[in-house]
Design an enzyme around this catalytic site. Sequence first.
Site, PDB file in Angstrom:
ATOM      1  N   HIS A   1      -8.400 -11.981 -35.065  1.00  0.00           N
ATOM      2  CA  HIS A   1      -8.418 -10.931 -34.049  1.00  0.00           C
ATOM      3  C   HIS A   1      -9.832 -10.579 -33.583  1.00  0.00           C
ATOM      4  O   HIS A   1     -10.008  -9.963 -32.531  1.00  0.00           O
ATOM      5  CB  HIS A   1      -7.671  -9.678 -34.539  1.00  0.00           C
ATOM      6  CG  HIS A   1      -8.419  -8.857 -35.544  1.00  0.00           C
ATOM      7  ND1 HIS A   1      -8.232  -8.984 -36.905  1.00  0.00           N
ATOM      8  CD2 HIS A   1      -9.345  -7.895 -35.396  1.00  0.00           C
ATOM      9  CE1 HIS A   1      -9.009  -8.124 -37.548  1.00  0.00           C
ATOM     10  NE2 HIS A   1      -9.698  -7.451 -36.647  1.00  0.00           N
TER      11      HIS A   1
ATOM     12  N   ASP B   1      -4.617 -14.405 -39.846  1.00  0.00           N
ATOM     13  CA  ASP B   1      -5.724 -13.653 -39.266  1.00  0.00           C
ATOM     14  C   ASP B   1      -7.081 -14.214 -39.702  1.00  0.00           C
ATOM     15  O   ASP B   1      -8.019 -13.470 -39.953  1.00  0.00           O
ATOM     16  CB  ASP B   1      -5.632 -12.172 -39.637  1.00  0.00           C
ATOM     17  CG  ASP B   1      -6.533 -11.297 -38.746  1.00  0.00           C
ATOM     18  OD1 ASP B   1      -6.783 -11.704 -37.598  1.00  0.00           O
ATOM     19  OD2 ASP B   1      -6.993 -10.236 -39.218  1.00  0.00           O
TER      20      ASP B   1
ATOM     21  N   GLY C   1     -15.047  -3.035 -36.993  1.00  0.00           N
ATOM     22  CA  GLY C   1     -16.281  -3.829 -37.015  1.00  0.00           C
ATOM     23  C   GLY C   1     -16.503  -4.506 -38.346  1.00  0.00           C
ATOM     24  O   GLY C   1     -17.217  -5.500 -38.441  1.00  0.00           O
ATOM     25  N   ASN C   2     -15.907  -3.954 -39.429  1.00  0.00           N
ATOM     26  CA  ASN C   2     -15.983  -4.596 -40.740  1.00  0.00           C
ATOM     27  C   ASN C   2     -15.085  -5.824 -40.827  1.00  0.00           C
ATOM     28  O   ASN C   2     -15.250  -6.649 -41.724  1.00  0.00           O
ATOM     29  CB  ASN C   2     -15.552  -3.626 -41.851  1.00  0.00           C
ATOM     30  CG  ASN C   2     -16.702  -2.801 -42.377  1.00  0.00           C
ATOM     31  OD1 ASN C   2     -16.723  -1.604 -42.202  1.00  0.00           O
ATOM     32  ND2 ASN C   2     -17.654  -3.438 -43.027  1.00  0.00           N
ATOM     33  N   SER C   3     -14.115  -5.930 -39.931  1.00  0.00           N
ATOM     34  CA  SER C   3     -13.184  -7.048 -39.975  1.00  0.00           C
ATOM     35  C   SER C   3     -13.932  -8.373 -39.940  1.00  0.00           C
ATOM     36  O   SER C   3     -14.800  -8.590 -39.096  1.00  0.00           O
ATOM     37  CB  SER C   3     -12.211  -6.978 -38.790  1.00  0.00           C
ATOM     38  OG  SER C   3     -11.291  -5.937 -38.963  1.00  0.00           O
TER      39      SER C   3
ATOM     40  N   LEU D   1      12.120 -24.073 -39.013  1.00  0.00           N
ATOM     41  CA  LEU D   1      13.541 -24.428 -38.966  1.00  0.00           C
ATOM     42  C   LEU D   1      13.968 -24.813 -37.557  1.00  0.00           C
ATOM     43  O   LEU D   1      14.758 -25.728 -37.366  1.00  0.00           O
ATOM     44  CB  LEU D   1      14.403 -23.256 -39.444  1.00  0.00           C
ATOM     45  CG  LEU D   1      14.348 -22.905 -40.929  1.00  0.00           C
ATOM     46  CD1 LEU D   1      15.279 -21.729 -41.220  1.00  0.00           C
ATOM     47  CD2 LEU D   1      14.718 -24.101 -41.789  1.00  0.00           C
ATOM     48  N   GLY D   2      13.463 -24.077 -36.563  1.00  0.00           N
ATOM     49  CA  GLY D   2      13.864 -24.341 -35.188  1.00  0.00           C
ATOM     50  C   GLY D   2      15.028 -23.498 -34.733  1.00  0.00           C
ATOM     51  O   GLY D   2      15.927 -23.982 -34.033  1.00  0.00           O
ATOM     52  N   VAL D   3      15.021 -22.219 -35.111  1.00  0.00           N
ATOM     53  CA  VAL D   3      16.092 -21.304 -34.718  1.00  0.00           C
ATOM     54  C   VAL D   3      15.492 -20.004 -34.192  1.00  0.00           C
ATOM     55  O   VAL D   3      14.366 -19.645 -34.540  1.00  0.00           O
ATOM     56  CB  VAL D   3      17.025 -20.981 -35.912  1.00  0.00           C
ATOM     57  CG1 VAL D   3      17.730 -22.232 -36.399  1.00  0.00           C
ATOM     58  CG2 VAL D   3      16.243 -20.333 -37.056  1.00  0.00           C
TER      59      VAL D   3
END
Length: 369
Positions: free
Chosen positions: A112, A142, A217-219, A273-275
Amino acid sequence: MRQWYRRFAPYFLVAVIGALIGGSLVVGCAGPAPANPNAKNGLLKPNTAEASISDARNTPIVRAAQKISPTVVGITNKAYARDFFNRKVLVDQGQGSGVIFDSQGYIATNNHVVENAQEIIVTLLDGRTFPGKVLGADPATDLAVVKIDGASDLPVAEFGDSDQLLVGEPAIAIGNPLGVEFKGSVSAGIISALNRSIDIGERRFKLIQTDAAINPGNSGGALVNADGVVVGINSAKISVTGVEGLGFAIPINTARPILQTLIEKGKVVRPYLGVSIVDAKTARQYGYTDAEKGLFVAKIFEGTPAAKAGMKLGDIILKVAGVDINSIADLRSVLDSKALGSRVDVIIIRDNAQRTVSVVLEEMPSEEK
């Protein structure tokens, strides 16, 4: 008698004057004073008490901060926007942090932090700035990797073993809260809990919980233990009225293989799975099922693992690989833990009867990520 007085009177006079002015003349006559062992270049050295204070300051937190702070960078995310005169200009879209983990200029950060960036600027602790390139990003965890070129003498963070963490041990968060103006900020606390599960969107995250202050900002910054090694990448902070001291970091043992995959492939390959599915509660509200738990299959995509295994519209998924499934996050968590090509048993309800379907997991197409 008078001759004796005349002979010794000057000496008595000197002695009296010396006593009146503090003995300075006597000292002067006696030669230079002995050197002060605490004096050097006109300054006094710290006494024993002052030296012990200096020793007390040399704590594990101080040493950890000194070791890791140079490896933590500021990341500015820039994107194009229109100004008042409808001109296309680059503006700051957001700021975060990152950790240099390779001397070739590889930096770990959060997805992010760099999401939708059209230009990345990386700022080192010493003030140098470099353009950065996003090598790969993984919204599911993330995490992202940014690369800078042309930088010499880059400090590199040491990654530790987050599986060995203990609840209650010191934790140090290092980053750039509120932007690069506050670069290298250090906050300290403890490891509050391990393996905390929180749901963000359709994903469930297993995170380290800490009370070390983690602010905007710490992210992407570093969570460090008392040995001065990185044990987590700061990722999220719960900001709710009445809740304080609740920060989270991605365990470094979780991050390490993902970062390596992002360098090599630019993405993380995951099975699917494709559902299309909705939880049983929602499906029940619209009259599609009377099931109390599980996931309702709302659509089967042609040619997908689920279609090949014979799953059908209206099936209720109860378990996958032996794990109860009651939310999309549950399903994502199980599938993410499985290797491509592995076979998993999916327990479903169809026509009010429980049955097992064997599904061979395949790579999720990029357009469906």
